[in-house]
Design a protein around this motif. Structure first.
Motif, PDB file in Angstrom:
ATOM      1  N   GLU A   5      36.831  34.777  32.969  1.00 43.84           N
ATOM      2  CA  GLU A   5      36.124  36.045  33.049  1.00 43.84           C
ATOM      3  C   GLU A   5      35.216  36.112  34.275  1.00 43.84           C
ATOM      4  N   ARG A   6      34.598  34.976  34.605  1.00 40.08           N
ATOM      5  CA  ARG A   6      33.675  34.931  35.739  1.00 40.08           C
ATOM      6  C   ARG A   6      33.471  33.489  36.170  1.00 40.08           C
TER       7      ARG A   6
ATOM      8  N   GLN B 203      34.031  39.163  39.920  1.00 41.35           N
ATOM      9  CA  GLN B 203      33.980  38.033  38.989  1.00 41.35           C
ATOM     10  C   GLN B 203      33.112  36.882  39.509  1.00 41.35           C
TER      11      GLN B 203
ATOM     12  N   ARG C 100      36.874  34.344  28.636  1.00 43.41           N
ATOM     13  CA  ARG C 100      36.835  35.610  27.915  1.00 43.41           C
ATOM     14  C   ARG C 100      36.457  35.459  26.450  1.00 43.41           C
TER      15      ARG C 100
END
Length: 397
Positions: A175-176, A241, A259
């Motif tokens: 996710e990042r 991100q 996530r």
């Protein structure tokens, strides 16, 4: 686990006399030295005495100084050793092209781009400590590594941490990524306080022992700006991100958020030898004589959002990523030119970001590079424009 003595791993160290290079040789010594590794070539710049000592200690086949005026000094220092000696750009390229399995890319600045590319093109695994390779020519460099058949293994503590925390079969679930930043020596300073600092003050990092360029880049947070751009190319993530968080203790080296809400972090004492050792023996983890974390003694771990008003380099990196094309190469060239002017006392500390932003705004129309010649042409033009702005500031002072 060190490489088998029956088949020594051949290594090249581009930039062996800097902090990363000397740490690399320390790791090699810890893991068996000449019994486990064949040092093909070492390269340095002005510190010819150290370069010669390294070549003799590790039995290098070739030693090269980037400073052509120091050729005779290096030749004399290595007389009778059988070590081949070279000086200047062509010799540096020759050293980079010599067959080896692994190359440490630790030459600071754009000077490291061409030799690192040469090592990548011949198929060496690249332990990347040079930021400019990806910042100025990211797509071209990644393509060269893939075409050569080698692996690209990051050595910056932050990117090494992300590399270690990324689960290969879960890349789709990322996710990042969160890059940690110490905040440097001016983390709590106002812009007014920073305006009058000298290079001697700016180079005093609170946690890491680094060279002049990297230390001042940490103080201005341009290092972190470059790392943001590197991260895009290294980990194939979108600009949105990539996050930066200030972490003064430099214990959490960076993190990956997934996530499902999980965040995986890599922790360790501030010591580049850990990341270097991992890159050298990847995917194995070698036994290294480095300080261990004592969690009972860790009083606290602090995190805070970066202030992009006081440290605009982070904002400029986001701008470069959003604009695309060759904006990151322009930003890097302008900042590097401004860095030298700051060290020479020609401009103030805060002017470095101002100059980079002005040149970036002036050179928005350059699309993605199709060749290294285009990269070098844009780099040259950005430096020319930055120098013109510096000259104007000197005249107005």
């Amino acid at each position: 686990m060190a490489p088998s003595e029956a088949k020594r791993r051949r290594v090249t160290i581009l930039g062996s006399t800097g902090s990363i290079g000397t740490s690399t040789l320390d790791v090699i010594a810890q893991l068996g030295g000449r019994a486990a590794f064949e040092v093909v070539a070492v390269t340095g710049s002005g510190n010819v005495a150290l370069l010669a000592e390294q070549a003799k200690t590790f039995g290098a086949a070739m030693a090269v100084t980037a400073d052509e005026t120091r050729y005779d000094d290096l030749k004399q220092a290595l007389a009778g050793t059988g070590v081949a000696v070279g000086a200047g750009r062509n010799a540096l390229m020759e050293a980079a092209a010599m067959p080896s399995d692994w190359a440490m890319a630790a030459i600071v600045g754009t000077a490291g781009l061409a030799p690192t590319l040469a090592a990548a093109e011949r198929g060496a695994d690249i332990a990347l400590a040079n930021k400019e390779c990806l910042v100025t020519a990211g797509d071209l460099f990644v393509q060269a590594v893939a075409a050569g058949g080698g692996r690209l293994i990051p050595v910056d503590s932050e990117h090494s941490a992300i590399f270690q925390a990324l689960e290969d079969d879960q890349r789709h679930a990322v996710e990042r990524i969160v890059l940690t930043a110490s905040g440097g020596p001016f983390r709590t300073w106002t812009r007014e306080q920073m305006a009058g600092v000298t290079a001697a003050v700016a180079r005093a990092h609170p946690n890491w022992s680094m060279g002049l360029k990297v230390s001042i880049g940490s103080a201005s947070m341009f290092n972190k700006a470059l790392e943001m751009i590197e991260a895009k190319h290294l980990f194939d993530v979108r600009p949105d991100q990539i996050e930066v968080i200030v972490h003064p203790q430099s214990i959490v080296h960076s993190m990956v958020g997934y996530r499902d809400g999980s965040v995986l972090a890599q922790l360790g004492c501030p010591d580049m030898r850990t990341a270097i050792g991992y890159a050298l023996t990847y995917p194995d983890r070698p036994a290294l004589n480095v300080e261990r974390l004592d969690f009972a003694k860790l009083a606290r771990l602090d995190f805070e959002a970066p202030d992009e008003e006081r440290f605009p380099a982070l904002r400029l990196a986001r701008t470069a990523l959003e604009r695309g094309g060759m904006q990151s190469a322009v930003m890097n060239a302008a900042e590097e030119t401004a860095f030298h002017a700051f060290c020479d006392g020609r401009i103030g500390f805060l002017h470095m970001a101002d100059i980079a932003e002005e040149v970036m705004d002036d050179m928005q129309d350059f699309g993605a590079a199709r060749s290294m010649d285009e990269v070098f042409a844009v780099d040259t033009e950005a430096r020319r424009r930055a120098e013109a702005i510096i000259a104007q500031k000197e005249m107005a002072a």
